[in-house]
Design a protein around this motif. Sequence first.
Motif, mmCIF file in Angstrom:
data_model
loop_
_atom_site.group_PDB
_atom_site.id
_atom_site.type_symbol
_atom_site.label_atom_id
_atom_site.label_comp_id
_atom_site.label_asym_id
_atom_site.label_seq_id
_atom_site.Cartn_x
_atom_site.Cartn_y
_atom_site.Cartn_z
ATOM 1 N N GLN A 30 0.837 -1.201 0.000
ATOM 2 C CA GLN A 30 0.000 0.000 0.000
ATOM 3 C C GLN A 30 0.874 1.253 0.000
ATOM 4 O O GLN A 30 0.620 2.191 -0.756
ATOM 5 C CB GLN A 30 -0.915 0.031 1.219
ATOM 6 C CG GLN A 30 -2.101 -0.888 1.146
ATOM 7 C CD GLN A 30 -2.921 -0.845 2.405
ATOM 8 O OE1 GLN A 30 -2.387 -0.957 3.510
ATOM 9 N NE2 GLN A 30 -4.229 -0.667 2.251
ATOM 10 N N GLU A 31 1.889 1.269 0.852
ATOM 11 C CA GLU A 31 2.766 2.443 0.933
ATOM 12 C C GLU A 31 3.481 2.699 -0.383
ATOM 13 O O GLU A 31 3.599 3.841 -0.820
ATOM 14 C CB GLU A 31 3.766 2.270 2.078
ATOM 15 C CG GLU A 31 3.106 2.359 3.442
ATOM 16 C CD GLU A 31 4.072 2.102 4.579
ATOM 17 O OE1 GLU A 31 5.217 1.649 4.328
ATOM 18 O OE2 GLU A 31 3.682 2.366 5.735
ATOM 19 N N SER A 32 3.947 1.645 -1.024
ATOM 20 C CA SER A 32 4.631 1.786 -2.301
ATOM 21 C C SER A 32 3.691 2.341 -3.369
ATOM 22 O O SER A 32 4.044 3.265 -4.113
ATOM 23 C CB SER A 32 5.189 0.423 -2.735
ATOM 24 O OG SER A 32 5.779 0.514 -4.009
ATOM 25 N N THR A 36 3.685 5.991 -5.482
ATOM 26 C CA THR A 36 3.578 6.104 -6.941
ATOM 27 C C THR A 36 2.426 7.011 -7.336
ATOM 28 O O THR A 36 2.579 7.923 -8.159
ATOM 29 C CB THR A 36 3.393 4.711 -7.576
ATOM 30 O OG1 THR A 36 4.538 3.911 -7.276
ATOM 31 C CG2 THR A 36 3.201 4.790 -9.081
ATOM 32 N N LEU A 37 1.245 6.765 -6.759
ATOM 33 C CA LEU A 37 0.064 7.556 -7.098
ATOM 34 C C LEU A 37 0.226 9.021 -6.687
ATOM 35 O O LEU A 37 -0.136 9.925 -7.439
ATOM 36 C CB LEU A 37 -1.181 6.969 -6.427
ATOM 37 C CG LEU A 37 -1.681 5.635 -6.968
ATOM 38 C CD1 LEU A 37 -2.760 5.074 -6.052
ATOM 39 C CD2 LEU A 37 -2.201 5.787 -8.386
ATOM 40 N N ALA A 38 0.763 9.249 -5.499
ATOM 41 C CA ALA A 38 0.944 10.621 -5.024
ATOM 42 C C ALA A 38 1.907 11.378 -5.929
ATOM 43 O O ALA A 38 1.675 12.547 -6.254
ATOM 44 C CB ALA A 38 1.449 10.618 -3.580
ATOM 45 N N PRO A 46 1.543 10.331 1.453
ATOM 46 C CA PRO A 46 1.102 10.313 2.850
ATOM 47 C C PRO A 46 1.882 9.276 3.649
ATOM 48 O O PRO A 46 2.307 8.253 3.104
ATOM 49 C CB PRO A 46 -0.380 9.943 2.752
ATOM 50 C CG PRO A 46 -0.521 9.229 1.461
ATOM 51 C CD PRO A 46 0.526 9.791 0.548
ATOM 52 N N GLU A 47 2.058 9.545 4.916
ATOM 53 C CA GLU A 47 2.792 8.623 5.783
ATOM 54 C C GLU A 47 1.983 8.353 7.035
ATOM 55 O O GLU A 47 1.141 9.151 7.425
ATOM 56 C CB GLU A 47 4.149 9.223 6.162
ATOM 57 C CG GLU A 47 5.079 9.393 4.984
ATOM 58 C CD GLU A 47 6.440 9.927 5.395
ATOM 59 O OE1 GLU A 47 6.836 9.714 6.560
ATOM 60 O OE2 GLU A 47 7.087 10.541 4.559
ATOM 61 N N SER A 55 -6.215 2.482 2.044
ATOM 62 C CA SER A 55 -7.128 2.006 1.012
ATOM 63 C C SER A 55 -7.993 3.146 0.474
ATOM 64 O O SER A 55 -8.158 3.289 -0.744
ATOM 65 C CB SER A 55 -8.016 0.896 1.571
ATOM 66 O OG SER A 55 -8.930 0.455 0.593
ATOM 67 N N ARG A 56 -8.523 3.960 1.366
ATOM 68 C CA ARG A 56 -9.348 5.100 0.930
ATOM 69 C C ARG A 56 -8.520 6.108 0.136
ATOM 70 O O ARG A 56 -8.974 6.646 -0.876
ATOM 71 C CB ARG A 56 -10.004 5.766 2.135
ATOM 72 C CG ARG A 56 -11.156 4.948 2.703
ATOM 73 C CD ARG A 56 -11.954 5.713 3.729
ATOM 74 N NE ARG A 56 -11.156 6.050 4.908
ATOM 75 C CZ ARG A 56 -10.981 5.259 5.952
ATOM 76 N NH1 ARG A 56 -11.528 4.067 5.979
ATOM 77 N NH2 ARG A 56 -10.257 5.649 6.975
ATOM 78 N N LYS A 57 -7.278 6.372 0.576
ATOM 79 C CA LYS A 57 -6.420 7.319 -0.136
ATOM 80 C C LYS A 57 -6.036 6.771 -1.504
ATOM 81 O O LYS A 57 -5.972 7.532 -2.478
ATOM 82 C CB LYS A 57 -5.163 7.629 0.699
ATOM 83 C CG LYS A 57 -4.307 8.729 0.143
ATOM 84 C CD LYS A 57 -5.038 10.069 0.128
ATOM 85 C CE LYS A 57 -4.121 11.181 -0.357
ATOM 86 N NZ LYS A 57 -4.799 12.461 -0.437
ATOM 87 N N ILE A 58 -5.805 5.467 -1.607
ATOM 88 C CA ILE A 58 -5.510 4.854 -2.901
ATOM 89 C C ILE A 58 -6.689 5.071 -3.843
ATOM 90 O O ILE A 58 -6.507 5.476 -4.994
ATOM 91 C CB ILE A 58 -5.168 3.353 -2.742
ATOM 92 C CG1 ILE A 58 -3.769 3.200 -2.136
ATOM 93 C CG2 ILE A 58 -5.267 2.624 -4.077
ATOM 94 C CD1 ILE A 58 -3.425 1.790 -1.688
#
Length: 69
Positions: A30-32, A36-38, A46-47, A55-58
């Motif tokens: 998810q972090e990776s 990429t998306l950000a 985001p951290e 999941s919601r941010k993705i």
Amino acid sequence: MADREDATAGSPVKDPEDWTTGDEPATGAQESYLHTLATEAGEPAPEGLTKAEASRKIDELQEQTGRGR
């Protein structure tokens, strides 16, 4: 938010709020993907998110970048 059908498997997808592990730290995958998306969205990555928050941010960033489902 109601369950939605997963287009690939035909099974319901639970709302992240209903996940029993949703309050655990986001996974490495998810972090990776968030990074990429950000980057594509021109936002800082985001951290410190939980699995549910990630999941919601993705979902949000996928829509913003055109990578949505």
